[in-house]
Design a protein around this motif. Structure first.
Motif, PDB file in Angstrom:
ATOM      1  N   ASP A 112       0.839  -1.211   0.000  1.00 42.05           N
ATOM      2  CA  ASP A 112       0.000   0.000   0.000  1.00 42.05           C
ATOM      3  C   ASP A 112       0.866   1.250   0.000  1.00 42.05           C
ATOM      4  O   ASP A 112       0.637   2.180  -0.769  1.00 42.05           O
ATOM      5  CB  ASP A 112      -0.888   0.045   1.261  1.00 42.05           C
ATOM      6  CG  ASP A 112      -2.086  -0.889   1.124  1.00 42.05           C
ATOM      7  OD1 ASP A 112      -2.304  -1.396  -0.004  1.00 42.05           O
ATOM      8  OD2 ASP A 112      -2.772  -1.115   2.136  1.00 42.05           O
ATOM      9  N   CYS A 113       1.855   1.251   0.891  1.00 43.32           N
ATOM     10  CA  CYS A 113       2.711   2.432   1.020  1.00 43.32           C
ATOM     11  C   CYS A 113       3.500   2.667  -0.259  1.00 43.32           C
ATOM     12  O   CYS A 113       3.725   3.823  -0.644  1.00 43.32           O
ATOM     13  CB  CYS A 113       3.656   2.287   2.214  1.00 43.32           C
ATOM     14  SG  CYS A 113       2.811   2.473   3.792  1.00 43.32           S
ATOM     15  N   LEU A 114       3.887   1.582  -0.915  1.00 38.38           N
ATOM     16  CA  LEU A 114       4.623   1.754  -2.172  1.00 38.38           C
ATOM     17  C   LEU A 114       3.745   2.455  -3.201  1.00 38.38           C
ATOM     18  O   LEU A 114       4.198   3.369  -3.897  1.00 38.38           O
ATOM     19  CB  LEU A 114       5.101   0.393  -2.707  1.00 38.38           C
ATOM     20  CG  LEU A 114       5.975   0.448  -3.960  1.00 38.38           C
ATOM     21  CD1 LEU A 114       7.229   1.275  -3.726  1.00 38.38           C
ATOM     22  CD2 LEU A 114       6.358  -0.966  -4.412  1.00 38.38           C
ATOM     23  N   ASP A 115       2.465   2.039  -3.269  1.00 37.16           N
ATOM     24  CA  ASP A 115       1.519   2.728  -4.170  1.00 37.16           C
ATOM     25  C   ASP A 115       1.392   4.194  -3.795  1.00 37.16           C
ATOM     26  O   ASP A 115       1.433   5.081  -4.649  1.00 37.16           O
ATOM     27  CB  ASP A 115       0.122   2.079  -4.070  1.00 37.16           C
ATOM     28  CG  ASP A 115       0.081   0.743  -4.801  1.00 37.16           C
ATOM     29  OD1 ASP A 115       1.013   0.479  -5.591  1.00 37.16           O
ATOM     30  OD2 ASP A 115      -0.875  -0.023  -4.571  1.00 37.16           O
ATOM     31  N   ILE A 116       1.202   4.407  -2.492  1.00 39.57           N
ATOM     32  CA  ILE A 116       1.024   5.774  -1.996  1.00 39.57           C
ATOM     33  C   ILE A 116       2.229   6.643  -2.334  1.00 39.57           C
ATOM     34  O   ILE A 116       2.098   7.769  -2.826  1.00 39.57           O
ATOM     35  CB  ILE A 116       0.792   5.748  -0.458  1.00 39.57           C
ATOM     36  CG1 ILE A 116      -0.589   5.158  -0.154  1.00 39.57           C
ATOM     37  CG2 ILE A 116       0.934   7.128   0.149  1.00 39.57           C
ATOM     38  CD1 ILE A 116      -0.853   4.916   1.324  1.00 39.57           C
ATOM     39  N   TYR A 117       3.401   6.097  -2.100  1.00 41.43           N
ATOM     40  CA  TYR A 117       4.622   6.869  -2.364  1.00 41.43           C
ATOM     41  C   TYR A 117       4.861   7.059  -3.860  1.00 41.43           C
ATOM     42  O   TYR A 117       5.386   8.088  -4.286  1.00 41.43           O
ATOM     43  CB  TYR A 117       5.832   6.231  -1.668  1.00 41.43           C
ATOM     44  CG  TYR A 117       6.056   6.797  -0.283  1.00 41.43           C
ATOM     45  CD1 TYR A 117       6.963   7.827  -0.073  1.00 41.43           C
ATOM     46  CD2 TYR A 117       5.334   6.332   0.809  1.00 41.43           C
ATOM     47  CE1 TYR A 117       7.156   8.366   1.187  1.00 41.43           C
ATOM     48  CE2 TYR A 117       5.511   6.859   2.074  1.00 41.43           C
ATOM     49  CZ  TYR A 117       6.422   7.878   2.257  1.00 41.43           C
ATOM     50  OH  TYR A 117       6.602   8.423   3.506  1.00 41.43           O
ATOM     51  N   SER A 118       4.456   6.059  -4.666  1.00 44.62           N
ATOM     52  CA  SER A 118       4.615   6.209  -6.119  1.00 44.62           C
ATOM     53  C   SER A 118       3.705   7.325  -6.630  1.00 44.62           C
ATOM     54  O   SER A 118       4.121   8.152  -7.451  1.00 44.62           O
ATOM     55  CB  SER A 118       4.292   4.899  -6.833  1.00 44.62           C
ATOM     56  OG  SER A 118       5.157   3.892  -6.388  1.00 44.62           O
ATOM     57  N   ASP A 119       2.454   7.335  -6.133  1.00 44.73           N
ATOM     58  CA  ASP A 119       1.529   8.411  -6.505  1.00 44.73           C
ATOM     59  C   ASP A 119       2.070   9.769  -6.073  1.00 44.73           C
ATOM     60  O   ASP A 119       1.966  10.756  -6.804  1.00 44.73           O
ATOM     61  CB  ASP A 119       0.153   8.198  -5.849  1.00 44.73           C
ATOM     62  CG  ASP A 119      -0.594   7.034  -6.485  1.00 44.73           C
ATOM     63  OD1 ASP A 119      -0.159   6.571  -7.562  1.00 44.73           O
ATOM     64  OD2 ASP A 119      -1.598   6.583  -5.897  1.00 44.73           O
ATOM     65  N   SER A 120       2.630   9.797  -4.865  1.00 46.77           N
ATOM     66  CA  SER A 120       3.143  11.061  -4.338  1.00 46.77           C
ATOM     67  C   SER A 120       4.318  11.564  -5.155  1.00 46.77           C
ATOM     68  O   SER A 120       4.490  12.777  -5.321  1.00 46.77           O
ATOM     69  CB  SER A 120       3.582  10.898  -2.879  1.00 46.77           C
ATOM     70  OG  SER A 120       2.480  10.590  -2.079  1.00 46.77           O
ATOM     71  N   LEU A 121       5.104  10.635  -5.667  1.00 47.87           N
ATOM     72  CA  LEU A 121       6.247  11.053  -6.479  1.00 47.87           C
ATOM     73  C   LEU A 121       5.757  11.715  -7.769  1.00 47.87           C
ATOM     74  O   LEU A 121       6.284  12.750  -8.183  1.00 47.87           O
ATOM     75  CB  LEU A 121       7.138   9.850  -6.800  1.00 47.87           C
ATOM     76  CG  LEU A 121       8.467  10.176  -7.485  1.00 47.87           C
ATOM     77  CD1 LEU A 121       9.298  11.131  -6.647  1.00 47.87           C
ATOM     78  CD2 LEU A 121       9.268   8.900  -7.762  1.00 47.87           C
ATOM     79  N   LEU A 122       4.718  11.114  -8.379  1.00 45.01           N
ATOM     80  CA  LEU A 122       4.133  11.738  -9.569  1.00 45.01           C
ATOM     81  C   LEU A 122       3.557  13.104  -9.218  1.00 45.01           C
ATOM     82  O   LEU A 122       3.726  14.076  -9.957  1.00 45.01           O
ATOM     83  CB  LEU A 122       3.038  10.843 -10.159  1.00 45.01           C
ATOM     84  CG  LEU A 122       3.506   9.514 -10.765  1.00 45.01           C
ATOM     85  CD1 LEU A 122       2.314   8.685 -11.230  1.00 45.01           C
ATOM     86  CD2 LEU A 122       4.476   9.775 -11.911  1.00 45.01           C
ATOM     87  N   ALA A 123       2.872  13.155  -8.072  1.00 51.06           N
ATOM     88  CA  ALA A 123       2.252  14.412  -7.642  1.00 51.06           C
ATOM     89  C   ALA A 123       3.308  15.502  -7.462  1.00 51.06           C
ATOM     90  O   ALA A 123       3.129  16.633  -7.924  1.00 51.06           O
ATOM     91  CB  ALA A 123       1.470  14.209  -6.348  1.00 51.06           C
ATOM     92  N   VAL A 124       4.409  15.148  -6.824  1.00 51.29           N
ATOM     93  CA  VAL A 124       5.405  16.180  -6.530  1.00 51.29           C
ATOM     94  C   VAL A 124       6.090  16.653  -7.815  1.00 51.29           C
ATOM     95  O   VAL A 124       6.518  17.814  -7.919  1.00 51.29           O
ATOM     96  CB  VAL A 124       6.409  15.700  -5.449  1.00 51.29           C
ATOM     97  CG1 VAL A 124       7.526  14.879  -6.023  1.00 51.29           C
ATOM     98  CG2 VAL A 124       6.981  16.880  -4.674  1.00 51.29           C
ATOM     99  N   LYS A 125       6.156  15.783  -8.802  1.00 49.03           N
ATOM    100  CA  LYS A 125       6.705  16.219 -10.093  1.00 49.03           C
ATOM    101  C   LYS A 125       5.771  17.237 -10.754  1.00 49.03           C
ATOM    102  O   LYS A 125       6.224  18.211 -11.362  1.00 49.03           O
ATOM    103  CB  LYS A 125       6.941  15.022 -11.011  1.00 49.03           C
ATOM    104  CG  LYS A 125       8.176  14.243 -10.596  1.00 49.03           C
ATOM    105  CD  LYS A 125       8.395  13.009 -11.438  1.00 49.03           C
ATOM    106  CE  LYS A 125       9.670  12.296 -10.985  1.00 49.03           C
ATOM    107  NZ  LYS A 125       9.782  10.946 -11.556  1.00 49.03           N
ATOM    108  N   ARG A 126       4.456  17.000 -10.615  1.00 44.65           N
ATOM    109  CA  ARG A 126       3.498  17.990 -11.133  1.00 44.65           C
ATOM    110  C   ARG A 126       3.585  19.279 -10.334  1.00 44.65           C
ATOM    111  O   ARG A 126       3.485  20.380 -10.879  1.00 44.65           O
ATOM    112  CB  ARG A 126       2.069  17.427 -11.065  1.00 44.65           C
ATOM    113  CG  ARG A 126       1.742  16.382 -12.125  1.00 44.65           C
ATOM    114  CD  ARG A 126       0.245  16.106 -12.163  1.00 44.65           C
ATOM    115  NE  ARG A 126      -0.275  15.620 -10.888  1.00 44.65           N
ATOM    116  CZ  ARG A 126      -0.400  14.317 -10.568  1.00 44.65           C
ATOM    117  NH1 ARG A 126      -0.063  13.389 -11.445  1.00 44.65           N
ATOM    118  NH2 ARG A 126      -0.879  13.959  -9.408  1.00 44.65           N
TER     119      ARG A 126
END
Ligand SMILES: *[C@@H]1O[C@H](CO)[C@@H](O)[C@H](O)[C@H]1NC(C)=O
Length: 190
Positions: A112-126
């Motif tokens: 779950d956390c890996l998904d969460i962190y992967s999404d967050s990485l995309l978010a922070v790039k935006r």
């Protein structure tokens, strides 16, 4: 032949030690005064949301923060600190998942956390793109979601009694770093 007394050597040694200690302290002082007043001012203003000491240490850890002249530059630095933290923790989660000893429940939570962190990485790039085009409103919204993500990852572990989150320190760091970035973005927004 004159014999020097041991006390002379002791005194000499002591004096040299003292002199080098004083020199070291002076160097420390010099390092300490090499701070950017803009960082201190910004952290004082952000104090309601982020601990002053944390804010100071985090911003000062960025190599380019010493010569930041504008709040806008500090804001970008803080967003990049968030990005680097996410990148590092995402990698750490993958490392933990390779550990054969991790039990099935922990594994599920880490997934779950890996998904969460992967999404967050995309978010922070935006966020970085939005920020650079001064779309602070969007940057604000997305940074709030990163802050929530840190909590969501941590909450997953707390649902199970007696289970220690292996990511607690990292989630805490991300939470505080994103709160700091959010606070600076809001200063630019309003
Ligand atoms: C994450 O942020 C915390 C707080 O600033 C810092 O101590 C830590 O070194 C950071 N980790 C990385 C990999 O940037």
């Amino acid at each position: 032949m004159m014999k020097l007394k041991p006390s002379f050597f002791f005194f000499f040694f002591f004096f040299t030690l003292l002199a080098s200690l004083i020199a070291a302290t002076e160097n420390d002082l010099e390092e300490e005064t090499a701070t950017n007043p803009l960082i201190q001012e910004t952290c004082r203003k952000a104090n309601l949301n982020v601990q002053y000491g944390f804010c100071l240490a985090a911003l000062q850890s960025a190599p380019d923060s010493l010569c930041a002249d504008f709040l806008r530059e500090l804001g970008l630095i803080s967003v990049k600190l968030v990005r680097d933290n996410i990148t590092s923790t995402r990698c750490y989660i993958k490392y933990l998942l390779r550990d054969i000893k991790a039990g099935p429940y922990v594994r599920l939570r880490l997934d779950d956390c890996l998904d969460i962190y992967s999404d967050s990485l995309l978010a922070v790039k935006r966020i970085i793109k939005d920020y650079q085009s001064k779309r602070y409103g969007y940057a604000n919204m997305e940074m709030s979601s990163v802050l929530d993500a840190a909590m969501a990852c941590e909450d997953g572990f707390e649902q199970e009694e007696g289970l220690m989150s292996p990511l607690m320190k990292r989630n805490d760091n991300l939470y505080m770093l994103s709160a700091m970035a959010l606070t600076i973005i809001n200063m630019l927004l309003f």
